[in-house]
Motif scaffolding. Structure first.
Motif, PDB file in Angstrom:
ATOM      1  N   PHE A 109       0.820  -1.210   0.000  1.00 27.66           N
ATOM      2  CA  PHE A 109       0.000   0.000   0.000  1.00 27.66           C
ATOM      3  C   PHE A 109       0.859   1.267   0.000  1.00 27.66           C
ATOM      4  CE2 PHE A 109      -3.332  -2.886   1.729  1.00 27.66           C
ATOM      5  CZ  PHE A 109      -4.287  -2.650   0.746  1.00 27.66           C
ATOM      6  N   ASP A 110       2.092   1.163   0.474  1.00 25.21           N
ATOM      7  CA  ASP A 110       3.002   2.307   0.438  1.00 25.21           C
ATOM      8  C   ASP A 110       3.743   2.427  -0.891  1.00 25.21           C
ATOM      9  OD1 ASP A 110       2.287   3.013   2.994  1.00 25.21           O
ATOM     10  OD2 ASP A 110       3.981   1.972   3.949  1.00 25.21           O
ATOM     11  N   ASP A 111       3.571   1.442  -1.765  1.00 30.06           N
ATOM     12  CA  ASP A 111       4.251   1.457  -3.055  1.00 30.06           C
ATOM     13  C   ASP A 111       3.741   2.636  -3.895  1.00 30.06           C
ATOM     14  OD1 ASP A 111       5.340   0.994  -5.568  1.00 30.06           O
ATOM     15  OD2 ASP A 111       5.004  -1.169  -5.496  1.00 30.06           O
ATOM     16  N   PRO A 112       4.603   3.527  -4.362  1.00 25.20           N
ATOM     17  CA  PRO A 112       4.142   4.679  -5.156  1.00 25.20           C
ATOM     18  C   PRO A 112       3.533   4.294  -6.500  1.00 25.20           C
ATOM     19  CG  PRO A 112       6.555   4.529  -5.141  1.00 25.20           C
ATOM     20  CD  PRO A 112       6.061   3.536  -4.148  1.00 25.20           C
ATOM     21  N   ASN A 113       3.820   3.088  -6.985  1.00 26.25           N
ATOM     22  CA  ASN A 113       3.273   2.659  -8.276  1.00 26.25           C
ATOM     23  C   ASN A 113       1.873   2.065  -8.166  1.00 26.25           C
ATOM     24  OD1 ASN A 113       5.651   3.303  -9.777  1.00 26.25           O
ATOM     25  ND2 ASN A 113       6.602   1.420  -9.009  1.00 26.25           N
ATOM     26  N   LEU A 114       1.420   1.761  -6.938  1.00 26.64           N
ATOM     27  CA  LEU A 114       0.175   1.021  -6.783  1.00 26.64           C
ATOM     28  C   LEU A 114      -1.026   1.799  -7.323  1.00 26.64           C
ATOM     29  CD1 LEU A 114      -1.212  -1.522  -5.693  1.00 26.64           C
ATOM     30  CD2 LEU A 114      -1.527  -0.319  -3.522  1.00 26.64           C
ATOM     31  N   ALA A 115      -1.093   3.096  -7.030  1.00 27.80           N
ATOM     32  CA  ALA A 115      -2.251   3.887  -7.459  1.00 27.80           C
ATOM     33  C   ALA A 115      -2.376   3.906  -8.978  1.00 27.80           C
ATOM     34  CB  ALA A 115      -2.148   5.310  -6.908  1.00 27.80           C
ATOM     35  N   SER A 116      -1.260   4.150  -9.662  1.00 27.80           N
ATOM     36  CA  SER A 116      -1.312   4.201 -11.128  1.00 27.80           C
ATOM     37  C   SER A 116      -1.616   2.821 -11.712  1.00 27.80           C
ATOM     38  CB  SER A 116       0.011   4.740 -11.679  1.00 27.80           C
ATOM     39  OG  SER A 116       1.092   3.888 -11.308  1.00 27.80           O
ATOM     40  N   VAL A 117      -1.085   1.776 -11.091  1.00 23.29           N
ATOM     41  CA  VAL A 117      -1.337   0.416 -11.586  1.00 23.29           C
ATOM     42  C   VAL A 117      -2.812   0.054 -11.444  1.00 23.29           C
ATOM     43  CG1 VAL A 117      -0.922  -2.024 -11.115  1.00 23.29           C
ATOM     44  CG2 VAL A 117       0.999  -0.447 -11.242  1.00 23.29           C
ATOM     45  N   MET A 118      -3.410   0.356 -10.308  1.00 22.87           N
ATOM     46  CA  MET A 118      -4.816   0.020 -10.100  1.00 22.87           C
ATOM     47  C   MET A 118      -5.730   0.880 -10.978  1.00 22.87           C
ATOM     48  SD  MET A 118      -4.510  -2.486  -8.110  1.00 22.87           S
ATOM     49  CE  MET A 118      -6.224  -2.852  -7.770  1.00 22.87           C
ATOM     50  N   THR A 119      -5.361   2.149 -11.174  1.00 25.77           N
ATOM     51  CA  THR A 119      -6.135   3.010 -12.076  1.00 25.77           C
ATOM     52  C   THR A 119      -6.077   2.480 -13.504  1.00 25.77           C
ATOM     53  OG1 THR A 119      -5.685   4.949 -10.701  1.00 25.77           O
ATOM     54  CG2 THR A 119      -6.401   5.356 -12.955  1.00 25.77           C
ATOM     55  N   ARG A 120      -4.879   2.081 -13.931  1.00 25.59           N
ATOM     56  CA  ARG A 120      -4.710   1.522 -15.277  1.00 25.59           C
ATOM     57  C   ARG A 120      -5.488   0.214 -15.417  1.00 25.59           C
ATOM     58  NH1 ARG A 120       0.297   0.884 -14.987  1.00 25.59           N
ATOM     59  NH2 ARG A 120       0.727   3.092 -15.284  1.00 25.59           N
ATOM     60  N   THR A 121      -5.523  -0.562 -14.359  1.00 22.44           N
ATOM     61  CA  THR A 121      -6.284  -1.815 -14.392  1.00 22.44           C
ATOM     62  C   THR A 121      -7.772  -1.542 -14.570  1.00 22.44           C
ATOM     63  OG1 THR A 121      -4.651  -2.858 -12.930  1.00 22.44           O
ATOM     64  CG2 THR A 121      -6.795  -3.927 -13.119  1.00 22.44           C
ATOM     65  N   ALA A 122      -8.280  -0.543 -13.855  1.00 20.95           N
ATOM     66  CA  ALA A 122      -9.698  -0.199 -13.985  1.00 20.95           C
ATOM     67  C   ALA A 122     -10.025   0.273 -15.400  1.00 20.95           C
ATOM     68  CB  ALA A 122     -10.067   0.876 -12.965  1.00 20.95           C
ATOM     69  N   VAL A 123      -9.150   1.114 -15.959  1.00 24.31           N
ATOM     70  CA  VAL A 123      -9.360   1.594 -17.331  1.00 24.31           C
ATOM     71  C   VAL A 123      -9.298   0.428 -18.310  1.00 24.31           C
ATOM     72  CG1 VAL A 123      -8.413   3.055 -19.154  1.00 24.31           C
ATOM     73  CG2 VAL A 123      -8.499   3.901 -16.802  1.00 24.31           C
ATOM     74  N   TRP A 124      -8.327  -0.470 -18.111  1.00 22.02           N
ATOM     75  CA  TRP A 124      -8.161  -1.641 -18.969  1.00 22.02           C
ATOM     76  C   TRP A 124      -9.408  -2.516 -18.958  1.00 22.02           C
ATOM     77  CZ3 TRP A 124      -5.495  -4.710 -22.310  1.00 22.02           C
ATOM     78  CH2 TRP A 124      -5.586  -6.099 -22.164  1.00 22.02           C
ATOM     79  N   VAL A 125      -9.922  -2.807 -17.771  1.00 22.43           N
ATOM     80  CA  VAL A 125     -11.093  -3.679 -17.653  1.00 22.43           C
ATOM     81  C   VAL A 125     -12.310  -3.012 -18.270  1.00 22.43           C
ATOM     82  CG1 VAL A 125     -12.684  -4.755 -16.008  1.00 22.43           C
ATOM     83  CG2 VAL A 125     -10.220  -4.875 -15.613  1.00 22.43           C
ATOM     84  N   PHE A 126     -12.527  -1.744 -17.955  1.00 20.92           N
ATOM     85  CA  PHE A 126     -13.706  -1.054 -18.478  1.00 20.92           C
ATOM     86  C   PHE A 126     -13.662  -0.960 -20.002  1.00 20.92           C
ATOM     87  CE2 PHE A 126     -15.796   2.834 -19.942  1.00 20.92           C
ATOM     88  CZ  PHE A 126     -17.088   2.628 -19.468  1.00 20.92           C
ATOM     89  N   ALA A 127     -12.508  -0.583 -20.550  1.00 25.82           N
ATOM     90  CA  ALA A 127     -12.404  -0.413 -22.003  1.00 25.82           C
ATOM     91  C   ALA A 127     -12.632  -1.724 -22.731  1.00 25.82           C
ATOM     92  CB  ALA A 127     -11.032   0.173 -22.355  1.00 25.82           C
ATOM     93  N   VAL A 128     -11.979  -2.793 -22.269  1.00 29.62           N
ATOM     94  CA  VAL A 128     -12.091  -4.081 -22.958  1.00 29.62           C
ATOM     95  C   VAL A 128     -13.509  -4.635 -22.848  1.00 29.62           C
ATOM     96  CG1 VAL A 128     -11.285  -6.465 -23.013  1.00 29.62           C
ATOM     97  CG2 VAL A 128      -9.652  -4.609 -22.672  1.00 29.62           C
ATOM     98  N   VAL A 129     -14.081  -4.611 -21.659  1.00 29.67           N
ATOM     99  CA  VAL A 129     -15.418  -5.192 -21.465  1.00 29.67           C
ATOM    100  C   VAL A 129     -16.464  -4.376 -22.210  1.00 29.67           C
ATOM    101  CG1 VAL A 129     -17.190  -5.756 -19.761  1.00 29.67           C
ATOM    102  CG2 VAL A 129     -14.795  -6.246 -19.267  1.00 29.67           C
ATOM    103  N   ALA A 130     -16.381  -3.051 -22.134  1.00 32.99           N
ATOM    104  CA  ALA A 130     -17.371  -2.207 -22.810  1.00 32.99           C
ATOM    105  C   ALA A 130     -17.327  -2.407 -24.322  1.00 32.99           C
ATOM    106  CB  ALA A 130     -17.135  -0.742 -22.453  1.00 32.99           C
ATOM    107  N   LEU A 131     -16.129  -2.355 -24.906  1.00 32.22           N
ATOM    108  CA  LEU A 131     -16.010  -2.539 -26.349  1.00 32.22           C
ATOM    109  C   LEU A 131     -16.445  -3.947 -26.760  1.00 32.22           C
ATOM    110  CD1 LEU A 131     -12.618  -0.727 -27.037  1.00 32.22           C
ATOM    111  CD2 LEU A 131     -14.897   0.013 -27.749  1.00 32.22           C
ATOM    112  N   THR A 132     -16.075  -4.933 -25.962  1.00 32.19           N
ATOM    113  CA  THR A 132     -16.456  -6.313 -26.272  1.00 32.19           C
ATOM    114  C   THR A 132     -17.963  -6.484 -26.294  1.00 32.19           C
ATOM    115  OG1 THR A 132     -14.413  -7.193 -25.310  1.00 32.19           O
ATOM    116  CG2 THR A 132     -16.270  -8.707 -25.511  1.00 32.19           C
TER     117      THR A 132
END
Length: 322
Positions: free
Chosen positions: A86-109
Motif C-alpha cells: 500500500f506504500d508502493d508509489p506505483n500502486l495507485a497508477s497500476v490500479m487506475t490503469r487496471t480499472a481503465v483496462w477492464v472497463f475499455a475491454v469489457v465495454a467494447l467487447t
C-alpha cells in the motif's frame, strides 16, 4: 389399558421424553436429506477445495512470510508485506490503469458482440460459415495471438508498419519511429484491441444463445401492435436478453481483470511498468519480493470477489429472470 395410558400421561415428566423424541426424529431426517446429495457433490467440492481454496490459503500464508531474494523463508512477517504494497508509489497508477483496462475491454467487447449477435441471428447466405469463422480467435491460443500481433507491430519489418508506410502514414520507415509497443499510450490501445479481438467470439455466442431463446410470438405481437424496430429492441429484445448479457459481462470482468498473456507477451508491463495491470505488476514484483507479490495477489483476489458480489447484487433480478 386405558388406566396404564392415563397413568403414564399423568406421571410427572413422563410426556417430556416422548415429545422430545418426536421432535428429534424430523430433525434427523432433515439432516439426512441435506447430506444425501453429498456423495454426488463430493468430487466437485474436492476439486474446488484443491484448485481454489488450498491455493488461496497458501497465497495468504505466503503474503505473511518474510522471504528474501534467494527464496529462503525467514519466518512470519505479520502484515508488513501489505503495508509495503500500500506504500508502493506505483500502486495507485497500476490500479487506475487496471480499472481503465477492464472497463475499455469489457465495454467494447459487449458493444461489438451485441452487434454481431444481432447480425448472426438473422438469416443470410453463408451464415454458418461466418459463425464458424468467428470461433477462430476464440479457439486460438491467446498467447499465440499476442505474439503474432507483436510481430506485426515490429518497428522495422512488421506487416502493419509496412502497410502504414506504403499508404504514407509512417514516413520514416526502418528508423524505429513507429515503435507502437514502445509508447505506453499506443501500446495500451493495441493491447485493448487484442483483448477485444479474443473476447468477442465467446461474448457473441453467449448473447446469440440469449437471442435465440426469445419466443418469436413476442415479436409477432409487437408487430401487430405497430412497434418499430427500435421500440421492439429496447422494449422486448434488450430486457429479455439481460440474463445472458449479465452472465457474459460477469465472465468478461473476471477474465479481463486477471488477463496476463496479452500484456506480458506484448510489453511485459513496460516501459517502466507504464502498461502494467495489477496482475502483471504482481508477477514483476515476484522477482523482487515474493511476500509482497503474495500480498498483492491476495488484494487482487479480494478485488475480484468484490467486483463479482457487487455486480451480482446489482443484477440479481436479471439472474432470477434467467
Amino acid at each position: 389399558m386405558d388406566q396404564v395410558t392415563e397413568t403414564a400421561a399423568a406421571a410427572p415428566g413422563a410426556g417430556a421424553p416422548v415429545r422430545a423424541a418426536v421432535r428429534r426424529t424430523p430433525a434427523r431426517r432433515r439432516f439426512a436429506r441435506a447430506l444425501a446429495p453429498l456423495p454426488w457433490l463430493a468430487p466437485a467440492l474436492a476439486l474446488i477445495a484443491f484448485v481454489v481454496l488450498w491455493p488461496v490459503w497458501e497465497m495468504f500464508q505466503t503474503s505473511r512470510q518474510h522471504i528474501n531474494s534467494f527464496g529462503f523463508d525467514l519466518g512470519d512477517y505479520g502484515w508488513k508485506n501489505y503495508t509495503a504494497v500500500f506504500d508502493d508509489p506505483n500502486l495507485a497508477s497500476v490500479m487506475t490503469r487496471t480499472a481503465v483496462w477492464v472497463f475499455a475491454v469489457v465495454a467494447l467487447t459487449v458493444v461489438i458482440s451485441l452487434a454481431f449477435a444481432q447480425l448472426f441471428n438473422q438469416k443470410f447466405p453463408g451464415r454458418k460459415v461466418v459463425r464458424w469463422a468467428l470461433i477462430a480467435p476464440w479457439a486460438a491460443s491467446v498467447m499465440m495471438t499476442s505474439i503474432v500481433v507483436r510481430w506485426m507491430l515490429n518497428p522495422n519489418n512488421g506487416v502493419i508498419n509496412v502497410f502504414l508506410h506504403q499508404i504514407g502514414v509512417v514516413k520514416q520507415f526502418n528508423q524505429g519511429t513507429a515503435s507502437w509497443l514502445g509508447n505506453p499510450t499506443d501500446a495500451m490501445y493495441w493491447m485493448v484491441a487484442v483483448a477485444v479481438f479474443v473476447s468477442v467470439p465467446f461474448t457473441t455466442y453467449a448473447l446469440l444463445a440469449g437471442l435465440t431463446s426469445i419466443p418469436t410470438e413476442v415479436y409477432e405481437a409487437a408487430r401487430v401492435d405497430g412497434a418499430g424496430r427500435a421500440r421492439t429492441y429496447w422494449s422486448i429484445t434488450f430486457p429479455l436478453l439481460r440474463p445472458a448479457l449479465t452472465v457474459a459481462i460477469l465472465i468478461n470482468l473476471m477474465n479481463v481483470f486477471n488477463s496476463f498473456p496479452i500484456i506480458w507477451v506484448m510489453t511485459q508491463g513496460g516501459p517502466d511498468n507504464q502498461t502494467s495491470t495489477s496482475t502483471v505488476y504482481m508477477y514483476n514484483l515476484k522477482t523482487l519480493n515474493i511476500g509482497q507479490a503474495g500480498a498483492l495477489s491476495v488484494i487482487n483476489f479480494g478485488v475480484v470477489i468484490a467486483i463479482v458480489l457487487i455486480f451480482l447484487r446489482a443484477n440479481k433480478n436479471s439472474l432470477k429472470e434467467g
